[in-house]
Motif scaffolding. Sequence first.
Motif, mmCIF file in Angstrom:
data_model
loop_
_atom_site.group_PDB
_atom_site.id
_atom_site.type_symbol
_atom_site.label_atom_id
_atom_site.label_comp_id
_atom_site.label_asym_id
_atom_site.label_seq_id
_atom_site.Cartn_x
_atom_site.Cartn_y
_atom_site.Cartn_z
ATOM 1 N N UNK A 41 -44.951 82.053 35.490
ATOM 2 C CA UNK A 41 -44.738 83.002 34.133
ATOM 3 C C UNK A 41 -44.973 84.631 33.825
ATOM 4 N N UNK A 42 -46.314 84.477 34.824
ATOM 5 C CA UNK A 42 -46.209 86.365 34.847
ATOM 6 C C UNK A 42 -45.587 86.678 36.079
ATOM 7 N N UNK A 43 -44.841 85.834 36.351
ATOM 8 C CA UNK A 43 -44.364 86.629 38.068
ATOM 9 C C UNK A 43 -45.662 87.074 38.616
ATOM 10 N N UNK A 44 -46.206 86.550 38.609
ATOM 11 C CA UNK A 44 -47.540 87.618 39.586
ATOM 12 C C UNK A 44 -46.764 87.377 41.558
ATOM 13 N N UNK A 45 -47.011 86.040 42.390
ATOM 14 C CA UNK A 45 -46.768 85.703 43.168
ATOM 15 C C UNK A 45 -45.454 85.184 43.748
ATOM 16 N N UNK A 46 -45.346 85.402 44.754
ATOM 17 C CA UNK A 46 -43.985 84.220 45.721
ATOM 18 C C UNK A 46 -43.717 83.555 45.580
#
Length: 127
Positions: A41-46
Amino acid sequence: MVVRKEILPGPRPPRTELNRLAIDCVVDSLLRCLPLAEQTRLGIVAPSRGRTCDREALLIEISLRTRRSPRAARWLVRAVYSALRKTSPELASRVRAGVSPDVLVLLGGTRQPCAWSRETPPRCHSG
């Protein structure tokens, strides 16, 4: 004829750049402690990266990536989280709410309220 071998050091990155890399490493590791749904949701990790839930695994990962001892890594995590609380309170509250209780100990607190109250009498040293 005597030949002397001299070893010249290579270029070193500036200290501020090293500090920035250490901070990025800690923030990245802390965000990977969050549940996978929160990470996406945060688009942080692959999607291929794993999740770090254990405190010891987190400390070892940070100490290896920053070339510090696990004890220094623990203080680095606390310092970065304290700074994150001031600069980005929303992200810090998400980290605190989403990480496991084991990792939460590194941030300097637990989710459980303290059992101590004002009504509890102090321990007296009788002697």
